[in-house]
Scaffold this active site. Structure first.
Site, PDB file in Angstrom:
ATOM      1  N   GLY A   1       0.840  -1.209   0.000  1.00  0.00           N
ATOM      2  CA  GLY A   1       0.000   0.000   0.000  1.00  0.00           C
ATOM      3  C   GLY A   1       0.867   1.247   0.000  1.00  0.00           C
ATOM      4  O   GLY A   1       0.455   2.301   0.452  1.00  0.00           O
ATOM      5  N   GLY A   2       2.077   1.122  -0.534  1.00  0.00           N
ATOM      6  CA  GLY A   2       3.056   2.218  -0.520  1.00  0.00           C
ATOM      7  C   GLY A   2       2.690   3.395  -1.406  1.00  0.00           C
ATOM      8  O   GLY A   2       3.305   4.452  -1.312  1.00  0.00           O
TER       9      GLY A   2
ATOM     10  N   ARG B   1       0.486  -2.668  -7.331  1.00  0.00           N
ATOM     11  CA  ARG B   1      -0.241  -3.333  -8.410  1.00  0.00           C
ATOM     12  C   ARG B   1       0.291  -2.870  -9.754  1.00  0.00           C
ATOM     13  O   ARG B   1       0.832  -1.765  -9.864  1.00  0.00           O
ATOM     14  CB  ARG B   1      -1.728  -3.054  -8.270  1.00  0.00           C
ATOM     15  CG  ARG B   1      -2.253  -3.727  -7.032  1.00  0.00           C
ATOM     16  CD  ARG B   1      -3.726  -3.676  -6.957  1.00  0.00           C
ATOM     17  NE  ARG B   1      -4.192  -2.362  -6.526  1.00  0.00           N
ATOM     18  CZ  ARG B   1      -5.474  -2.089  -6.330  1.00  0.00           C
ATOM     19  NH1 ARG B   1      -6.368  -3.021  -6.558  1.00  0.00           N
ATOM     20  NH2 ARG B   1      -5.851  -0.904  -5.912  1.00  0.00           N
TER      21      ARG B   1
ATOM     22  N   LYS C   1     -10.385  -4.671  12.210  1.00  0.00           N
ATOM     23  CA  LYS C   1      -8.963  -4.488  12.552  1.00  0.00           C
ATOM     24  C   LYS C   1      -8.599  -5.340  13.764  1.00  0.00           C
ATOM     25  O   LYS C   1      -7.530  -5.954  13.814  1.00  0.00           O
ATOM     26  CB  LYS C   1      -8.665  -3.006  12.824  1.00  0.00           C
ATOM     27  CG  LYS C   1      -8.537  -2.171  11.550  1.00  0.00           C
ATOM     28  CD  LYS C   1      -8.064  -0.752  11.839  1.00  0.00           C
ATOM     29  CE  LYS C   1      -7.686  -0.017  10.555  1.00  0.00           C
ATOM     30  NZ  LYS C   1      -7.241   1.361  10.765  1.00  0.00           N
TER      31      LYS C   1
HETATM   32  N1  LIG Z   1      -6.470   7.750  12.217  1.00  0.00           N
HETATM   33  C1  LIG Z   1      -6.558   8.471  11.140  1.00  0.00           C
HETATM   34  O1  LIG Z   1      -6.827   9.658  11.195  1.00  0.00           O
HETATM   35  C2  LIG Z   1      -6.324   7.809   9.789  1.00  0.00           C
HETATM   36  C3  LIG Z   1      -6.400   8.581   8.642  1.00  0.00           C
HETATM   37  C4  LIG Z   1      -6.189   7.959   7.408  1.00  0.00           C
HETATM   38  C5  LIG Z   1      -5.905   6.590   7.368  1.00  0.00           C
HETATM   39  N2  LIG Z   1      -5.827   5.863   8.512  1.00  0.00           N
HETATM   40  C6  LIG Z   1      -5.528   4.413   8.466  1.00  0.00           C
HETATM   41  O2  LIG Z   1      -4.340   4.244   7.682  1.00  0.00           O
HETATM   42  C7  LIG Z   1      -4.435   3.041   6.924  1.00  0.00           C
HETATM   43  C8  LIG Z   1      -4.194   3.354   5.441  1.00  0.00           C
HETATM   44  O3  LIG Z   1      -5.258   4.141   4.907  1.00  0.00           O
HETATM   45  P1  LIG Z   1      -5.078   5.146   3.653  1.00  0.00           P
HETATM   46  O4  LIG Z   1      -6.264   6.032   3.634  1.00  0.00           O
HETATM   47  O5  LIG Z   1      -3.693   5.731   3.698  1.00  0.00           O
HETATM   48  O6  LIG Z   1      -5.153   4.108   2.429  1.00  0.00           O
HETATM   49  P2  LIG Z   1      -5.277   4.443   0.856  1.00  0.00           P
HETATM   50  O7  LIG Z   1      -4.836   5.850   0.560  1.00  0.00           O
HETATM   51  O8  LIG Z   1      -6.648   4.015   0.398  1.00  0.00           O
HETATM   52  O9  LIG Z   1      -4.194   3.477   0.206  1.00  0.00           O
HETATM   53  C9  LIG Z   1      -4.439   2.113  -0.040  1.00  0.00           C
HETATM   54  C10 LIG Z   1      -3.216   1.480  -0.664  1.00  0.00           C
HETATM   55  O10 LIG Z   1      -3.459   0.072  -0.844  1.00  0.00           O
HETATM   56  C11 LIG Z   1      -3.094  -0.285  -2.164  1.00  0.00           C
HETATM   57  N3  LIG Z   1      -3.877  -1.449  -2.603  1.00  0.00           N
HETATM   58  C12 LIG Z   1      -5.213  -1.485  -2.816  1.00  0.00           C
HETATM   59  N4  LIG Z   1      -5.578  -2.736  -3.207  1.00  0.00           N
HETATM   60  C13 LIG Z   1      -4.456  -3.485  -3.223  1.00  0.00           C
HETATM   61  C14 LIG Z   1      -4.191  -4.837  -3.555  1.00  0.00           C
HETATM   62  N5  LIG Z   1      -5.172  -5.670  -3.938  1.00  0.00           N
HETATM   63  N6  LIG Z   1      -2.915  -5.295  -3.463  1.00  0.00           N
HETATM   64  C15 LIG Z   1      -1.902  -4.444  -3.083  1.00  0.00           C
HETATM   65  N7  LIG Z   1      -2.109  -3.145  -2.763  1.00  0.00           N
HETATM   66  C16 LIG Z   1      -3.358  -2.672  -2.845  1.00  0.00           C
HETATM   67  C17 LIG Z   1      -3.404   0.952  -2.978  1.00  0.00           C
HETATM   68  O11 LIG Z   1      -2.714   0.876  -4.179  1.00  0.00           O
HETATM   69  P3  LIG Z   1      -3.265   1.527  -5.567  1.00  0.00           P
HETATM   70  O12 LIG Z   1      -2.519   2.829  -5.661  1.00  0.00           O
HETATM   71  O13 LIG Z   1      -2.889   0.501  -6.584  1.00  0.00           O
HETATM   72  O14 LIG Z   1      -4.761   1.675  -5.435  1.00  0.00           O
HETATM   73  C18 LIG Z   1      -2.865   2.040  -2.044  1.00  0.00           C
HETATM   74  O15 LIG Z   1      -1.461   2.126  -2.139  1.00  0.00           O
HETATM   75  C19 LIG Z   1      -5.809   2.426   7.230  1.00  0.00           C
HETATM   76  O16 LIG Z   1      -5.662   1.457   8.245  1.00  0.00           O
HETATM   77  C20 LIG Z   1      -6.613   3.608   7.732  1.00  0.00           C
HETATM   78  O17 LIG Z   1      -7.664   3.213   8.601  1.00  0.00           O
HETATM   79  C21 LIG Z   1      -6.012   6.451   9.736  1.00  0.00           C
END
Ligand SMILES: NC(=O)c1ccc[n+]([C@@H]2O[C@H](COP(=O)([O-])OP(=O)(O)OC[C@H]3O[C@@H](n4cnc5c(N)ncnc54)[C@H](OP(=O)(O)O)[C@@H]3O)[C@@H](O)[C@H]2O)c1
Length: 219
Positions: free
Chosen positions: A11-12, A36, A121
């Protein structure tokens, strides 16, 4: 100096993951990202893969010491069981950071759909523990009390810094690491009054009532 762990970030390319990739490289860890096929990410070392392609996942995991997951959607968070299975099969991982970066899921209570997300989670944490995979859970925010609720604020860059600092720190093994910078524990009223002081003006405020907020969350 001890060798820096090799880190794979799943998810980088995401909004949290990209900072973790950056911080890992900055800290001198050999850094890999699983992305991906159609996702562009400027990084020295890429593994083309998908959490739904078991072989590509195991192959990428076998080349590193630590796996950090920053998947975002509820479905993918639930599907981290596939990463746990791949880590078990690879057999070489010394630390797994599942996609957390939020509240301590064992202590927090929310309303649906957030509550459901927290339970998912938590169930991932239980499978990590049941499989005996070494872990660190990185918790960011904790809400205390009601009314003038205090929230811990942090930026993605801070989350990334503490995630990477925890990688080779034995004190964080099989523990929850809380990020609570004392100066960042504030209520919304305190934030607004800081802002008012900064701009030298009193702001007109509107308040979102609890039932309105609950409706918004459901939506
Ligand atoms: N506490 C807070 O305020 C807060 C705020 C934000 C997030 N978070 C937490 O941080 C974490 C990350 O969230 P985020 O919002 O940063 O996520 P995000 O922006 O939606 O990123 C998801 C990542 O996963 C990749 N991905 C999706 N499907 C995949 C697959 N089948 N195989 C491999 N990689 C895949 C995506 O790649 P693509 O580029 O290919 O789609 C993207 O790099 C979560 O646990 C969230 O709950 C917490």
């Amino acid at each position: 100096m001890a060798q820096k762990s090799k880190i794979l970030i799943i998810g980088g390319s995401g909004s949290t993951g990209k900072y973790i990739v950056e911080e890992s490289e900055k800290a001198g860890h050999p850094t890999f990202a699983l992305v991906r096929e159609n996702t562009a990410l400027i990084l020295k070392i890429l593994h083309i893969g998908d959490i739904y392609h078991h072989e590509s996942l195991v192959k990428a995991i076998k080349q590193v010491d630590v796996v950090i997951c920053a998947l975002g959607s509820p479905e993918q968070i639930a599907d981290q069981v596939k990463i746990v299975a791949a880590i078990k099969e690879a057999g070489n991982i010394k630390r797994f950071f599942p996609s957390e970066f939020g509240v301590n899921v064992d202590r927090a209570k929310a309303v649906d759909p957030v509550e459901h997300h927290l339970r998912v989670k938590a169930s991932i944490q239980r499978s990590i523990e049941a499989e005996g995979v070494p872990y660190t859970y990185l918790g960011q925010v904790e809400i205390i009390g009601d009314g003038n609720t205090k929230v811990i604020f942090s930026k993605e860059e801070d989350i990334a810094t503490y995630t990477i600092k925890a990688v080779d720190d034995p004190r964080t093994l099989n523990r929850v690491l809380h990020i609570r910078p004392p100066a960042n524990i504030l209520s919304f009223n305190e934030i607004v009054s800081l802002w008012e002081k900064k701009i030298g003006k009193t702001l007109e405020k509107t308040y979102l009532l609890e039932d309105q907020l609950l409706k918004k969350i459901q939506g």
